[in-house]
Motif scaffolding. Structure first.
Motif, PDB file in Angstrom:
ATOM      1  N   PRO A  39      -9.360   8.603  37.316  1.00 25.27           N
ATOM      2  CA  PRO A  39      -8.931   9.777  38.402  1.00 25.27           C
ATOM      3  C   PRO A  39      -8.953   9.252  39.890  1.00 25.27           C
ATOM      4  O   PRO A  39      -9.944   8.359  40.363  1.00 25.27           O
ATOM      5  N   ARG A  40      -7.896   9.546  40.718  1.00 24.42           N
ATOM      6  CA  ARG A  40      -8.116   9.005  42.328  1.00 24.42           C
ATOM      7  C   ARG A  40      -7.697  10.277  42.939  1.00 24.42           C
ATOM      8  O   ARG A  40      -7.195  11.285  42.913  1.00 24.42           O
ATOM      9  N   ASN A  41      -8.096  10.155  44.322  1.00 26.66           N
ATOM     10  CA  ASN A  41      -7.845  11.129  45.624  1.00 26.66           C
ATOM     11  C   ASN A  41      -8.444  12.434  45.166  1.00 26.66           C
ATOM     12  O   ASN A  41      -7.704  13.485  45.321  1.00 26.66           O
ATOM     13  N   LEU A  42      -9.481  12.629  44.941  1.00 26.43           N
ATOM     14  CA  LEU A  42     -10.236  13.978  44.561  1.00 26.43           C
ATOM     15  C   LEU A  42     -10.326  14.753  45.843  1.00 26.43           C
ATOM     16  O   LEU A  42     -10.816  14.291  46.914  1.00 26.43           O
ATOM     17  N   LEU A  57      -4.136  11.524  38.411  1.00 32.54           N
ATOM     18  CA  LEU A  57      -4.655  11.109  37.234  1.00 32.54           C
ATOM     19  C   LEU A  57      -3.608  10.016  36.919  1.00 32.54           C
ATOM     20  O   LEU A  57      -2.429  10.278  36.245  1.00 32.54           O
ATOM     21  N   PRO A  58      -3.910   8.761  37.009  1.00 28.59           N
ATOM     22  CA  PRO A  58      -2.868   7.693  36.481  1.00 28.59           C
ATOM     23  C   PRO A  58      -2.654   7.617  35.040  1.00 28.59           C
ATOM     24  O   PRO A  58      -3.604   7.800  34.296  1.00 28.59           O
ATOM     25  N   MET A  59      -1.416   7.395  34.634  1.00 25.36           N
ATOM     26  CA  MET A  59      -1.275   7.535  33.122  1.00 25.36           C
ATOM     27  C   MET A  59      -0.302   6.222  32.721  1.00 25.36           C
ATOM     28  O   MET A  59       0.461   5.915  33.792  1.00 25.36           O
ATOM     29  N   ARG A  92      -2.248  15.839  39.279  1.00 23.13           N
ATOM     30  CA  ARG A  92      -1.042  15.154  39.572  1.00 23.13           C
ATOM     31  C   ARG A  92      -1.066  14.016  38.743  1.00 23.13           C
ATOM     32  O   ARG A  92      -1.591  13.142  38.980  1.00 23.13           O
ATOM     33  N   VAL A  93      -0.260  13.913  37.562  1.00 23.43           N
ATOM     34  CA  VAL A  93       0.018  12.617  36.832  1.00 23.43           C
ATOM     35  C   VAL A  93       0.941  11.647  37.569  1.00 23.43           C
ATOM     36  O   VAL A  93       2.131  12.179  37.636  1.00 23.43           O
ATOM     37  N   PRO A  95       2.545   7.522  37.168  1.00 22.59           N
ATOM     38  CA  PRO A  95       2.332   6.235  36.423  1.00 22.59           C
ATOM     39  C   PRO A  95       1.329   5.358  37.371  1.00 22.59           C
ATOM     40  O   PRO A  95       1.175   5.281  38.238  1.00 22.59           O
ATOM     41  N   TRP A  96       0.567   4.565  36.352  1.00 19.81           N
ATOM     42  CA  TRP A  96      -0.575   3.730  37.041  1.00 19.81           C
ATOM     43  C   TRP A  96      -0.076   2.840  38.206  1.00 19.81           C
ATOM     44  O   TRP A  96      -0.662   2.774  38.865  1.00 19.81           O
ATOM     45  N   GLU A  97       1.171   2.204  38.084  1.00 23.10           N
ATOM     46  CA  GLU A  97       1.418   1.355  39.205  1.00 23.10           C
ATOM     47  C   GLU A  97       1.356   2.179  40.416  1.00 23.10           C
ATOM     48  O   GLU A  97       1.059   1.666  41.349  1.00 23.10           O
ATOM     49  N   GLU A  98       2.194   3.306  40.404  1.00 25.47           N
ATOM     50  CA  GLU A  98       2.085   4.322  41.719  1.00 25.47           C
ATOM     51  C   GLU A  98       1.096   4.771  42.045  1.00 25.47           C
ATOM     52  O   GLU A  98       0.440   4.655  43.313  1.00 25.47           O
ATOM     53  N   ALA A  99       0.036   5.252  41.091  1.00 26.84           N
ATOM     54  CA  ALA A  99      -1.399   5.736  41.476  1.00 26.84           C
ATOM     55  C   ALA A  99      -2.393   4.920  41.904  1.00 26.84           C
ATOM     56  O   ALA A  99      -3.065   5.145  42.732  1.00 26.84           O
TER      57      ALA A  99
END
Length: 109
Positions: A39-42, A57-59, A92-93, A95-99
Motif C-alpha cells: 500500500p501507498r499514500n496512507l 493499493l497497487p494490483m 483506491r486500487v 495498476p502497479w505501474e501507475e501506483a
C-alpha cells in the motif's frame, strides 16, 4: 462515488491522526500476504472517536475490476479485525505501474 446535494449538508471536522497503529496493521497484512502487498499514500484522520483511513493499493494490471474490488474488501475486513474505531476505509486500487510511479510507500514506524 456520490456527493451529497442540496442546501444543507453534514459537516464533520477531522484532524490528522496517529497513523502508527494503521501502519503496523498494514505491515502485518504485508507479512501474511507477501511482498506484492504494498500500500501507498496512507492518510489517517480522526473525527471524534472514529478513524478514517485511505490508501492506494497497487494490483497487477491483469486482474479484473471484480477481482480488484474483492481484494480491497478483504484488506478492509482484515484492517477492521485488527483495529478498533475504524469508521471509514477507502482503498483506491491502481495498476502497479501507475501506483508505483509516485507517492509514499507505507512502512511500519
Amino acid at each position: 462515488h456520490i456527493d451529497p446535494v442540496g442546501e444543507v449538508s453534514a459537516v464533520q471536522r477531522s484532524e490528522p491522526a496517529d497513523d502508527g497503529p494503521v501502519r503496523d496493521a498494514l505491515e502485518m497484512i504485508r507479512v501474511e500476504r507477501g511482498p506484492d502487498f504494498a500500500p501507498r499514500n496512507l492518510t489517517v484522520r480522526r473525527t471524534g472517536d472514529a478513524l478514517s483511513v485511505s490508501f492506494v493499493l497497487p494490483m497487477p494490471p491483469t486482474i479484473s475490476i471484480a477481482e480488484a474490488h474483492a481484494a480491497g474488501e478483504l484488506v478492509e475486513k482484515d484492517l477492521r479485525a485488527r483495529l478498533t474505531g475504524l469508521e471509514r476505509v477507502v482503498i483506491r486500487v491502481e495498476p502497479w505501474e501507475e501506483a508505483s510511479s509516485g507517492g509514499q510507500a507505507v512502512t511500519p514506524e
